[in-house]
Design a protein around this motif. Structure first.
Motif, mmCIF file in Angstrom:
data_model
loop_
_atom_site.group_PDB
_atom_site.id
_atom_site.type_symbol
_atom_site.label_atom_id
_atom_site.label_comp_id
_atom_site.label_asym_id
_atom_site.label_seq_id
_atom_site.Cartn_x
_atom_site.Cartn_y
_atom_site.Cartn_z
ATOM 1 N N GLN A 1 59.459 36.863 81.853
ATOM 2 C CA GLN A 1 60.713 37.605 81.992
ATOM 3 C C GLN A 1 61.455 37.654 80.652
ATOM 4 O O GLN A 1 61.575 36.645 79.964
ATOM 5 C CB GLN A 1 61.603 36.941 83.054
ATOM 6 N N GLN A 2 61.946 38.852 80.285
ATOM 7 C CA GLN A 2 62.746 39.017 79.078
ATOM 8 C C GLN A 2 64.182 38.614 79.388
ATOM 9 O O GLN A 2 64.876 39.282 80.159
ATOM 10 C CB GLN A 2 62.695 40.471 78.593
ATOM 11 N N ILE A 3 64.625 37.519 78.822
ATOM 12 C CA ILE A 3 65.926 36.952 79.204
ATOM 13 C C ILE A 3 66.910 37.023 78.046
ATOM 14 O O ILE A 3 66.506 37.011 76.870
ATOM 15 C CB ILE A 3 65.759 35.476 79.658
ATOM 16 N N PRO A 4 68.219 37.105 78.339
ATOM 17 C CA PRO A 4 69.238 37.039 77.281
ATOM 18 C C PRO A 4 69.201 35.677 76.589
ATOM 19 O O PRO A 4 68.628 34.713 77.103
ATOM 20 C CB PRO A 4 70.554 37.254 78.035
ATOM 21 N N SER A 5 69.840 35.590 75.446
ATOM 22 C CA SER A 5 69.872 34.333 74.700
ATOM 23 C C SER A 5 70.783 33.319 75.389
ATOM 24 O O SER A 5 71.636 33.657 76.215
ATOM 25 C CB SER A 5 70.361 34.580 73.277
ATOM 26 N N ASP A 6 70.593 32.060 75.017
ATOM 27 C CA ASP A 6 71.411 30.994 75.580
ATOM 28 C C ASP A 6 72.896 31.196 75.278
ATOM 29 O O ASP A 6 73.758 31.010 76.145
ATOM 30 C CB ASP A 6 70.927 29.643 75.033
ATOM 31 N N ASP A 7 73.195 31.600 74.033
ATOM 32 C CA ASP A 7 74.601 31.815 73.657
ATOM 33 C C ASP A 7 75.230 32.930 74.476
ATOM 34 O O ASP A 7 76.386 32.834 74.916
ATOM 35 C CB ASP A 7 74.694 32.154 72.164
ATOM 36 N N GLU A 8 74.485 34.013 74.675
ATOM 37 C CA GLU A 8 75.013 35.136 75.462
ATOM 38 C C GLU A 8 75.309 34.710 76.897
ATOM 39 O O GLU A 8 76.362 35.037 77.460
ATOM 40 C CB GLU A 8 74.012 36.289 75.463
ATOM 41 N N LEU A 9 74.376 33.983 77.498
ATOM 42 C CA LEU A 9 74.581 33.564 78.889
ATOM 43 C C LEU A 9 75.771 32.638 79.015
ATOM 44 O O LEU A 9 76.594 32.783 79.927
ATOM 45 C CB LEU A 9 73.319 32.879 79.417
ATOM 46 N N ARG A 10 75.895 31.676 78.124
ATOM 47 C CA ARG A 10 77.019 30.737 78.216
ATOM 48 C C ARG A 10 78.360 31.440 78.014
ATOM 49 O O ARG A 10 79.373 31.038 78.569
ATOM 50 C CB ARG A 10 76.845 29.616 77.195
ATOM 51 N N ARG A 11 78.354 32.506 77.197
ATOM 52 C CA ARG A 11 79.592 33.238 76.962
ATOM 53 C C ARG A 11 79.956 34.154 78.126
ATOM 54 O O ARG A 11 81.114 34.241 78.532
ATOM 55 C CB ARG A 11 79.472 34.058 75.669
ATOM 56 N N HIS A 12 78.947 34.829 78.703
ATOM 57 C CA HIS A 12 79.242 35.866 79.688
ATOM 58 C C HIS A 12 79.192 35.397 81.135
ATOM 59 O O HIS A 12 79.823 36.014 81.997
ATOM 60 C CB HIS A 12 78.280 37.043 79.505
#
Length: 449
Positions: free
Chosen positions: A428-439
């Protein structure tokens, strides 16, 4: 008596002082304006070689400044953004039906916002804010044609200007672009770029929030050894023109009024109209802005009379409760009505425009209330991975579920390292860790706790 080379003074010192005072009293103090456009303090538009104040047009005097009687001004910058061919006996409005033929409702809305931008400072003084216009659409949908044409109408057609790309500029350059004009549009083009492009600098849309209320985009220290700072306010209006819609937080999305361009309405007639716009000489159009500014009092009176009523009507007809969205779109609707004092807008076209703005308000409510695309992608992958945890008989295929909650029927508890590992295992193509924690903190469908 006092003797000087070639002259003899036989009067007293007091008499000499009075003579000097009478002569120096006639010397004008000329103040410099560091931006092109409207000076709110003196209620005057400096447009380069012409100025407009309270319906009157002024030209530069022999000493190269504008003398308004109670004040004297000149542009403090050598950059002349506008080149105007003003004919007081001819109001160029024949271009407006051509814009409608080429772009329909999108053209009408864009012209309305361009007209609203001419009075951005006055609008902010009444409502404390001014919304942004977003123009999206794939390449070939003629967004640039419309923007460049309206710049011709507003006197900036000599350099084929469209806007500036904030992703290719430094923070200082972006700040200067934002404050170099007043009561004119500032067009940001292609500010949102592909995440993985290493050569591009990602522009943060969050930086635009402060412009909504006219606050300074950037402050800097003054080099005088003291503690002073210089933070010029934002005096213009924001237009965002790019292929994709702005991807940002809800507060940013609520500040935007959006229109989308596509090829569904393309006809041979609209193509001919667009081609005529592209080839229209700038000198036949650029005087319009002067005529529009001369109608400042009429425009603002109509706008002020309509704004409150349209805000209430939008709330009643759209069922939108977001006050910021109602205020933004009511500003636009009032501008559409007010510009009838100078542009030939029929009753039918006016009614269609108001209905279109109401639809824009409803659509914006859906966008502002939906989850961020990063959040939506996370939950789609999460649900997919949870479905794979059990086989057709309901037996767990994994030792530990992605939902680590003690009450999985009530809440969801996610370990991001576990999520990343499981997602990679299933390609699965997933968002980055920083993006997920922010959003993820902004998640609405599944509220963040």
């Amino acid at each position: 008596a006092s003797v000087a080379a070639g002259a003899i003074w036989r009067g007293t010192g007091d008499q000499l002082d009075r003579l000097i005072e009478n002569q120096t009293r006639r010397i004008k103090t000329v103040e410099m304006q560091e931006f092109t456009g409207y000076d709110r303090k003196r209620e005057v538009y400096l447009l380069g070689d012409l100025a407009v104040r309270r319906g009157r047009v002024f030209t530069l005097n022999e000493e190269d400044f504008f003398d308004f009687g109670d004040c004297a001004l000149k542009l403090g910058t050598s950059e002349r953004l506008l080149e105007l061919d003003y004919d007081p006996d001819r109001v160029p409005t024949d271009w407006f039906p051509v814009v409608i033929d080429a772009f329909g409702m999108n053209g009408l809305i864009t012209v309305s916002f361009w007209m609203l931008s001419l009075f951005a400072e006055q609008v902010r003084s009444r409502t404390k804010s001014l919304g942004f216009l977003e123009m999206t659409g794939l390449a070939g949908t003629r967004k640039s044609t419309l923007i460049e044409f309206l710049w011709k109408v507003f006197g900036r057609g000599h350099d084929q200007y469209e806007g500036f790309d904030p992703s290719t500029a430094t923070a200082a350059a972006v700040a200067r672009e934002l404050v170099k004009v007043s009561n004119l549009p500032v067009v940001l083009i292609e500010g949102d770029r592909t995440e993985g492009a290493p050569h591009s600098k990602k522009f943060e849309w969050e930086e635009l929030k402060k412009l909504f209320n006219g606050n300074s985009p950037r402050s800097r220290g003054v080099k005088n050894g003291g503690g002073e700072t210089y933070a010029p306010p934002f005096r213009a209006a924001v237009v965002i023109a790019q292929n994709d819609a702005v991807n940002a937080s809800v507060p940013v999305l609520e500040r935007i009024m959006a229109i989308h361009f596509d090829k569904s309405g393309f006809t041979p007639e609209s193509r001919k109209a667009a081609e005529r716009m592209e080839n229209w000489p700038s000198e036949e159009l650029s005087g319009f802005i002067v005529h529009a500014l001369r109608r400042e009092a009429d425009f603002l009176k109509i706008w002020s009379d309509c704004y409150g009523r349209y805000r209430e009507e939008l709330a009643a007809t759209t069922s939108v409760g977001n006050l910021r969205l109602l205020r933004n779109h009511a500003q636009l609707a009032a501008a559409l009505t007010a510009m009838r004092c100078i542009l030939p807008i029929s009753d039918g076209l006016h009614r269609q425009g108001l209905e279109f703005i109401a639809q824009m308000t409803r659509q914006r409510q859906l966008v502002a209330s939906s989850d961020h695309p990063v959040v939506e992608k996370f939950w789609a992958i999460f649900d997919y991975l949870v479905e794979l945890e059990r086989d057709d008989s309901g037996t767990m295929r994994v030792e530990r579920s992605l939902n680590n909650s003690r009450k999985p029927e009530e809440t969801i508890a996610v370990s991001l390292p576990q999520f990343f590992e499981r997602a990679r295992n299933h390609n699965q193509q997933i968002p980055s860790d920083d993006e997920l924690r922010r959003h993820l903190k902004t998640s609405k469908v599944r509220k963040f706790i």
